[in-house]
Design an enzyme around this catalytic site. Structure first.
Site: not given
Ligand code: PLP
Ligand code: PLP
Lengths: 412, 156, 412, 156
Positions: C129, C206, C209, C232, C370
């Protein structure tokens, strides 16, 4: 007078609760953070309940609604400040806003008017909050620039006699608070802005303690950057504002989604302002809440709020000074003075005084109020601060005064 | 169905049978524009003769709205003077920002009035503007180079 | 099975509304942002209504309650990740968290293990991302370090054959996503972490997700930094998390109140972590909301959520592939694969497809998500993405499939 | 009144009549500690003879809790070995983090048990710990210098 404090207080659900075993809450700590009216709480909740989606990123209806709500909030902030929408950046706080400016200046290519070198100077004042001091110390240490400051006089005003020496020809940035969060002093911007602009410096205004309390028109102020925090203006936590009419010349600060024009594995180019400064999924619900907060304040009228606070400040200053050994730290006159009222009481340490007042349901703040160099300059270890807002009233002053008198007995 | 206010017949026609697609070998100015929010890209060639637009050709990838929009631009502005084309462009931009309150003048905008519905879909306005922004950029560059020719001329 | 989607959906007020003229909302855009359960909305509101005050700054009861709520939220985050409270920093978003790390590294004195020079290398992947790519590009350009990356294979997996070449001896940082927000690929951390640590590099994960979708234990992952966004993970907007067990060695990023040890006009020293990284009045209500979000998820069980999503993903992948001309972009097998499902459909541009689906009440996301370099690498201008979460169900897949089929007719 | 659980007589006594206030001219170690959240500062001198604490003197400004706490430290730890004093310090720290669930052992903590109520006022725990943290820091430095003497001794 149409200013109905009782009605205003009913809009703030927190005043329905009591503290310390059934005592009425006397909240005199709005300089730290303000309480929130129901409309603000509902605006945030309503965003989540009905319009929640990532702004600027989807072609679906929720994303459109979320974008409208978020951009609508930007317009409200712009109108509130007499500015244009594209001059408004949402940050998480005034602290982030100031750090954004200082880091973006570091990111400016050499030769840019925002790029500082060891030939340059940054000017602050002795009454700055740490948030408007340390970011500049750090920018100075990154760039080699020097840091200078206006001194604070015993009466709580800036020493402006030396203005031409302090804001010297090599000054690039003048970072100054509009109203001191300790002294209540409102600084004379006209003179400072004129001198700063005469030497080609930009003026960064910390308006944390002014935007919530008085009518502000950025065009009239003439400053180059202005910052404030939503949470001190009856808005949500987690949202701040950066205003500037020169954002186009400033490189970005945070990097990520939605602030780009083009991206390859090795480099990227930037979207126009304000998007360039809003990387990632933004604090949408909080921006919307801030919009509702400014609507709330506007409906009452910033002029009315200012006058209410001025009348209250007059009353507090008079009544407090009737207490022997109580010393106001800050201007005693009401000219250019806001409603942050700091004081010392004889030998009682502010921590002890604050604790005693708390036991009576009275919330004040004690310590250095994140302006430690100022506290040192004033020659006190700490002060006690009562900071007022639109929901405060004279009766609360009377309770504060009797609280202080009783504290004196308690610790005698 | 509301979707049809967005996807007018005219738009889908231009999308399926785009006009002037395929870049000309010669041109006065070539520009490359990109829509950062979705990645659509177009290249546009502009040729001007005696202050009139002689040809607009283009190539690119994008959604039906952006493709139809460039197709319309490349046809509508042909034979117009730069000033006329500029005025039409401004009218179109205004239409896009009207949030569905304007219909657009068919005498001026011709096929482009079919885009009026786009203004109700904020996320698609950029798609509809992609071709127009590319044209405006190209025209500005031509004007700049003319100005600098004029200036040079004037200073002699 | 005890996983009751219908009951879960009742906790999310947004599912009571309809879109596009009375259509049921089919929300398949949780990869961009998730919807919020009532308990999260109430936790934030309740903070404002009953406990609002500046944390860490007052001796009064509200300030104590606010501090308890805020620090309690930190403990919840720590427990959720298998970490310690002092390893958790609240930021405004994952984007800020990553920028924090990259800027703090720039602030590290030369000689520090976090200070990069032109001799060093930063490794990312082609599937990052923008938020986990551009901050590293910028750190590279500030420090002179080089940037390298793992390539993405046509099957949507990282090309790890070259791992020893990509993570070379001069690598100082390996920044990698746990799960791709486009492909759904879950990256094999064990091998990457082992190689990174063998050359003395830190691994920045990261987890935007992954944290919302599967059980995470930072101790087992073995990474050095982990970031995610509250919004999220059924949490509020305006709050993100940075986890690290090495915060003590990292200099601060944002400067201001509450992150200091001592301040003079010319310099300052810093509080221990995590306070050192939380300048200013923090996003208190949002942190509290995030605490409630993690409670909500824990109550359902992250294992259960993961299995629910896996079953759904299987169903979606199968059904979608029955559409001729639909091509899944990302792994087709379920091993190490999450519920972000991106695809292309013949010649229909994703923007048009998304718009058509929206007219049917179906919210998907279209574009480069993104991750523009990845989209380019995949050789497509854009994709359409359905991203799933605990409140999604098989019936929504069937509606998506018939929506796509009808879109094909519409644009034929 | 809840306030009295915080401000016990013993505490106010120590505050009004602090013990060992005023810095000794000689000392083994001097430390300066500061409470960043309120600005309270103390300087503490520690002198150790034959592994026993011979004197603790101090000076500083601060609230009643922090002042009383240093006063108590400076008296309670006198004549204790560094190990004993360390154990007492740990007990006190534990008491402070007990959120009002512990009372403290009066045989060990003596006057310091009067601080038990502070643990219910989270914002004040740092005040109560200021003197103890300063002592612990000073003792650590003495132990470090002893260790390095021992090491040097051992390596000969
Ligand atoms: C993989 C990944 N990383 C980083 C981000 C950035 O998160 P945020 O925009 O919440 O800061 C996102 C979401 O947009 C994401 O999906
Ligand atoms: C004058 C002044 N400047 C800056 C700040 C920092 O604001 P925040 O903590 O909301 O970022 C404050 C409040 O704490 C303040 O009073």
């Amino acid at each position: 007078m149409s200013f109905d404090v009782a009605a205003i207080r009913r809009d703030f659900p927190i005043f329905e609760r009591t503290v310390r075993g059934g005592k009425k809450l006397i909240y005199l700590d709005s300089g730290a953070t303000s309480q929130k009216p129901e409309t603000v709480i509902e605006a945030e909740s309503n965003f989540y309940r009905s319009h929640n989606a990532a702004v600027h990123r989807g072609a679906h209806q929720l994303a459109e609604e979320a974008t409208d709500a978020y951009e609508g909030a930007r317009e409200k902030v712009a109108n509130f400040l007499g500015a244009k929408s594209e001059e408004i950046v949402f940050t998480k706080s005034a602290t982030e806003s100031i750090n954004l400016i200082a880091y973006s200046m570091s990111n400016a290519p050499s030769g840019s008017r925002f790029a500082l070198t060891s030939q340059d100077r940054i000017v602050v004042t002795e009454m700055e909050h740490h948030a408007n001091l340390i970011p500049w110390q750090q920018l100075a240490s990154r760039s080699g620039a020097k840091i200078s400051w206006f001194e604070v006089l015993p009466n709580g005003r800036l020493d402006l006699d030396s203005i031409n020496a302090v804001i010297s020809e090599d000054t690039k940035v003048v970072a100054i608070t509009h109203q001191s969060n300790v002294l209540g002093t409102i600084n004379p911007l006209e003179e400072i802005v004129a001198r700063a602009h005469a030497v080609g410096a930009v003026v960064v205004l910390d308006a944390c303690q002014s935007v919530p309390h008085m009518p502000i028109d950025v065009k009239k102020l003439g400053v180059d950057f202005l910052v404030f925090s939503g949470h001190k203006a009856v808005g949500p936590t987690g949202v701040g504002v950066l205003w500037s009419n020169q954002l186009e010349d400033l490189p970005p600060f945070l990097f990520g989604g939605s602030m780009i024009e083009n991206v390859t594995m090795e480099s990227a180019t930037w979207a126009p302002a304000p998007k360039r400064f809003e990387a990632g999924v933004p604090n949408m619900a909080q921006a919307v809440g801030l919009g509702a907060a400014l609507d709330f304040l506007s409906k009452i009228g910033m002029d009315n709020i200012f006058h209410h606070e001025m009348a209250l400040t007059k009353y507090f200053l008079e009544k407090l000074q009737e207490i022997p050994t109580l010393k106001i730290v800050g201007p005693l006159d009401l000219e250019n003075r806001g409603s942050c009222i700091s004081f010392t009481v004889g030998e009682i340490h502010p921590h002890d005084l604050g604790q005693y007042l708390d036991s009576q349901g009275i919330a004040v703040r004690t310590g250095h109020h994140c302006a430690w160099p100022l506290t040192r300059k004033l020659g006190v270890p700490a002060t006690t601060r009562a900071s007022l807002y639109l929901y405060n009233q004279e009766a609360e002053c009377d309770l504060l005064v009797s609280g202080i008198v009783n504290a004196q007995k308690y610790f005698a | 169905m509301e979707l049809d206010t967005l996807y007018q017949e005219v738009i889908l026609d231009h999308y399926k049978h785009p006009l002037n697609k395929g870049l000309s070998g010669t041109y006065d100015v070539q520009v490359h524009h990109i829509n950062p929010s979705c990645g659509d890209e177009i290249t546009l060639n502009l040729t001007v003769r005696e202050s009139k637009i002689q040809s607009i050709t283009w190539d690119g990838v994008g959604c039906s709205i952006s493709q139809a929009s460039v197709s319309i631009v490349s046809d509508l502005l042909l034979d117009k003077s730069l000033d006329e084309a500029g005025a039409i462009t401004e009218q179109f931009i205004e239409l896009m920002h009207s949030k569905g309150t304007k219909e657009g003048d068919p005498l001026v905008l011709e096929d482009a009035v079919a885009m009026a519905g786009v203004s109700k879909f904020p996320a698609r306005i950029k798609c509809a503007l992609l071709g127009w922004m590319a044209y405006r950029d190209a025209a500005d560059r031509i004007k700049q180079s003319q100005d600098s020719v004029d200036e040079r001329g004037g200073s002699q």
